[in-house]
Design a protein around this motif. Structure first.
Motif, mmCIF file in Angstrom:
data_model
loop_
_atom_site.group_PDB
_atom_site.id
_atom_site.type_symbol
_atom_site.label_atom_id
_atom_site.label_comp_id
_atom_site.label_asym_id
_atom_site.label_seq_id
_atom_site.Cartn_x
_atom_site.Cartn_y
_atom_site.Cartn_z
ATOM 1 N N ALA A 15 0.701 -1.197 0.221
ATOM 2 C CA ALA A 15 -0.075 -0.041 0.030
ATOM 3 C C ALA A 15 0.857 1.026 -0.040
ATOM 4 O O ALA A 15 1.533 1.520 1.187
ATOM 5 C CB ALA A 15 -0.971 -0.044 1.183
ATOM 6 N N VAL A 16 0.657 2.111 -1.076
ATOM 7 C CA VAL A 16 1.582 3.212 -1.186
ATOM 8 C C VAL A 16 0.842 4.481 -0.381
ATOM 9 O O VAL A 16 -0.314 4.714 -0.822
ATOM 10 C CB VAL A 16 1.935 3.839 -2.630
ATOM 11 N N VAL A 17 1.398 4.795 0.881
ATOM 12 C CA VAL A 17 0.722 5.707 1.587
ATOM 13 C C VAL A 17 1.426 7.019 1.831
ATOM 14 O O VAL A 17 1.629 7.657 2.756
ATOM 15 C CB VAL A 17 0.536 5.092 3.128
ATOM 16 N N LYS A 18 2.219 7.366 0.673
ATOM 17 C CA LYS A 18 3.274 8.568 0.944
ATOM 18 C C LYS A 18 2.130 9.888 0.764
ATOM 19 O O LYS A 18 0.901 9.683 0.341
ATOM 20 C CB LYS A 18 4.296 8.620 -0.290
ATOM 21 N N ALA A 19 2.843 11.051 1.122
ATOM 22 C CA ALA A 19 2.097 12.114 0.934
ATOM 23 C C ALA A 19 0.768 12.167 1.919
ATOM 24 O O ALA A 19 -0.398 12.373 1.300
ATOM 25 C CB ALA A 19 1.747 12.520 -0.799
ATOM 26 N N ALA A 26 -0.981 9.440 2.617
ATOM 27 C CA ALA A 26 -1.972 8.632 1.984
ATOM 28 C C ALA A 26 -2.614 9.457 0.882
ATOM 29 O O ALA A 26 -3.961 9.374 1.019
ATOM 30 C CB ALA A 26 -2.647 8.087 3.151
ATOM 31 N N TYR A 27 -1.906 9.942 0.178
ATOM 32 C CA TYR A 27 -2.514 11.084 -1.156
ATOM 33 C C TYR A 27 -3.595 11.774 -0.188
ATOM 34 O O TYR A 27 -4.708 12.160 -0.712
ATOM 35 C CB TYR A 27 -3.143 10.041 -2.095
ATOM 36 N N GLY A 28 -3.406 12.304 0.939
ATOM 37 C CA GLY A 28 -4.213 13.158 1.446
ATOM 38 C C GLY A 28 -5.258 12.574 2.272
ATOM 39 O O GLY A 28 -6.065 13.445 2.894
ATOM 40 N N ILE A 53 10.982 3.012 1.842
ATOM 41 C CA ILE A 53 11.236 4.540 1.624
ATOM 42 C C ILE A 53 11.394 4.772 0.090
ATOM 43 O O ILE A 53 12.777 4.518 -0.245
ATOM 44 C CB ILE A 53 12.051 5.351 2.382
ATOM 45 N N PHE A 54 10.720 5.569 -0.745
ATOM 46 C CA PHE A 54 11.139 5.397 -2.075
ATOM 47 C C PHE A 54 12.409 6.565 -2.279
ATOM 48 O O PHE A 54 12.992 6.337 -3.139
ATOM 49 C CB PHE A 54 9.849 6.097 -2.798
ATOM 50 N N GLY A 55 12.349 7.491 -1.663
ATOM 51 C CA GLY A 55 13.195 8.587 -1.885
ATOM 52 C C GLY A 55 14.392 8.354 -1.128
ATOM 53 O O GLY A 55 14.690 7.484 -0.364
ATOM 54 N N ALA A 73 5.014 -2.991 -10.564
ATOM 55 C CA ALA A 73 3.582 -2.489 -10.945
ATOM 56 C C ALA A 73 2.879 -1.484 -9.928
ATOM 57 O O ALA A 73 2.858 -1.764 -8.798
ATOM 58 C CB ALA A 73 2.665 -3.845 -11.207
ATOM 59 N N ASN A 74 2.481 -0.538 -10.715
ATOM 60 C CA ASN A 74 1.900 0.513 -9.879
ATOM 61 C C ASN A 74 0.397 0.300 -10.127
ATOM 62 O O ASN A 74 0.072 -0.868 -10.997
ATOM 63 C CB ASN A 74 2.165 2.046 -10.230
ATOM 64 N N SER A 75 -0.547 1.159 -9.852
ATOM 65 C CA SER A 75 -1.793 1.081 -10.030
ATOM 66 C C SER A 75 -2.232 0.726 -11.687
ATOM 67 O O SER A 75 -3.069 -0.114 -12.032
ATOM 68 C CB SER A 75 -2.944 2.142 -9.750
ATOM 69 N N GLY A 76 -1.802 1.649 -12.519
ATOM 70 C CA GLY A 76 -2.096 1.380 -14.140
ATOM 71 C C GLY A 76 -1.690 0.147 -14.251
ATOM 72 O O GLY A 76 -2.404 -0.413 -15.229
HETATM 73 C C1 LIG Z 1 7.945 4.325 -6.976
HETATM 74 C C2 LIG Z 1 6.549 4.465 -7.113
HETATM 75 N N1 LIG Z 1 5.783 3.144 -6.831
HETATM 76 C C3 LIG Z 1 4.498 3.276 -6.948
HETATM 77 C C4 LIG Z 1 3.802 4.332 -6.935
HETATM 78 C C5 LIG Z 1 2.079 4.219 -7.018
HETATM 79 O O1 LIG Z 1 1.813 4.819 -8.095
HETATM 80 P P1 LIG Z 1 0.308 4.699 -8.357
HETATM 81 O O2 LIG Z 1 -0.345 5.886 -7.390
HETATM 82 O O3 LIG Z 1 -0.071 5.285 -9.624
HETATM 83 O O4 LIG Z 1 -0.556 3.458 -7.984
HETATM 84 C C6 LIG Z 1 4.349 5.636 -6.673
HETATM 85 C C7 LIG Z 1 3.554 6.719 -7.234
HETATM 86 O O5 LIG Z 1 3.955 7.861 -7.403
HETATM 87 C C8 LIG Z 1 5.894 5.524 -6.985
HETATM 88 O O6 LIG Z 1 6.555 6.570 -7.071
#
Ligand SMILES: Cc1ncc(COP(=O)(O)O)c(C=O)c1O
Length: 365
Positions: free
Chosen positions: A34-38, A40-42, A82-84, A205-208
């Motif tokens: 689960a991507v919960v950065k920012a 959790a997208y607000g 951590i992505f960054g 894979a991301n959501s798309g």
């Molecule tokens: C490295 C990475 N993975 C996954 C995601 C999630 O992408 P999405 O919100 O299009 O599913 C992001 C979002 O920007 C991302 O930076």
């Protein structure tokens, strides 16, 4: 205290529904991160991550160290990637909070290794985003990348756990670039296997891609915008919006022909008109470019936005309804699609959701 301005309803049941939809789609062999950065997208990262964790989610990702620490300090115990980039001087927090850092170059890995703490990491491969990660844009880049990975993996204080790349346009109909990014990533994985270099968890894979590229799931998928229910019109899996935003009527008045509304005097009625002032403005995240364009919803009726968006207020035309001070109107939600505002602003749901500002309380159900 009762809320008298704008607030966001966050439907945690829909969040979990969307998460389970992704799980169903990718099958048992693939984990859903689960991507919960920012925040959790607000939507509020702590609340969202907690709800997902108690319902079985074992992997989270954030953009920064501070976002990761916020989750840990609020009781999230499962893996957090951590992505960054985290500054090397902050390494102590990576081990103290048991976080997984993204490594994007040998130089960065060597600096982290100096810290003499066991630090968990995933390697990011740049297969076409040109944003972050080891550069692999063509087969000719393969051997330098392999050599860099070998050198990174030898560093004794770092604990390798996985490898990933990020797609530039997995949500677009033209599949060629995404397919090519995936091919490059697979080329790397094949070569690592061939050379007996352990690959760990592989994820791309991301959501798309979860929706449109079922051939690219690998060991884990990273579910971001889909978790929050977007874009639900284009998705072949059913997703439900998680956030709705409502505001309150501050006051109503009658204006006359030749009166003007708000800064810059951009709206004037053709005849006498009833209007209402709503307690939302650009400081709440309501974009100023929506001036004279958007509408709100009250009892299934549209209230056109008139005049320039102020910092704390907007005005709407009240035609067929009897709207009184203190009543609630919908900014976006189940009766007014966020996509409508996206079209007006030429933007994506991500941006509008992330911009719902800190002063807007989130109410969870
Ligand atoms: C490295 C990475 N993975 C996954 C995601 C999630 O992408 P999405 O919100 O299009 O599913 C992001 C979002 O920007 C991302 O930076």
């Amino acid at each position: 205290m009762l809320i008298d301005r704008t607030y966001a309803k966050v439907h945690l049941d829909n969040l979990l529904y969307n998460y389970n939809q992704a799980k169903k789609k990718v099958g048992k062999k693939t984990k859903v991160l689960a991507v919960v950065k920012a925040d959790a997208y607000g939507h509020g990262s702590v609340k969202c991550a907690k709800h997902l964790e108690i319902n079985g989610c074992e992997n989270f990702a954030v953009a920064s160290l501070t976002e990761a620490i916020e989750l840990r300090e609020n009781g999230i115990t499962k893996d957090i990637l951590i992505f960054g980039r985290t500054r090397v001087e902050n390494y102590i927090y990576l081990s103290k909070y048991d976080l997984i850092q993204t490594v994007y170059s040998l130089e960065y890995a060597e600096a982290l290794n100096q810290c003499k703490q066991k630090i968990r990491y995933h390697i990011n491969i740049d297969t076409g985003m040109s944003r972050f990660g080891l550069y692999l844009h063509a087969p000719r880049d393969l051997m330098p990348v392999i050599n860099e990975i070998k050198a990174i993996k030898k560093l004794p204080n770092l604990k390798y756990e996985g490898i990933y790349t990020h797609f530039a346009n997995s949500d677009e109909a033209d599949r060629e670039f995404c397919d090519n990014q995936y091919k490059l990533f697979q080329l790397l994985i094949d070569e690592m296997n061939h050379l007996n270099i352990e690959t760990g968890i592989k994820h791309v894979a991301n959501s798309g891609a979860i929706v449109s590229h079922p051939d690219k799931y690998l060991d884990m998928v990273r579910f971001g915008i889909g978790l929050y229910g977007y874009p639900h019109d284009r998705m072949p899996i059913d997703l439900k919006p998680v956030m709705e935003v409502y505001s309150h009527v501050t006051s109503t008045r009658y204006i006359k022909k030749d009166d003007t509304v708000s800064y810059g005097r951009l709206y004037s009625p053709e005849e006498n008109e009833k209007i209402a002032t709503i307690a939302i403005g650009y400081a709440d995240g309501y974009n100023r470019l929506l001036t004279n364009k958007d509408y709100l919803v009250y009892q299934n009726k549209k209230l056109p936005v008139i005049g320039r968006v102020c910092m704390d207020a907007i005005m709407v035309k009240v035609e067929e309804v009897d709207l009184k001070d203190g009543e609630e109107v919908e900014i976006f939600g189940f009766n007014k699609p966020l996509e409508y505002m996206c079209k007006l602003l030429n933007t994506i749901p991500y941006e509008i959701l992330c911009n719902v500002s800190k002063r807007v309380p989130r109410l969870y159900d």
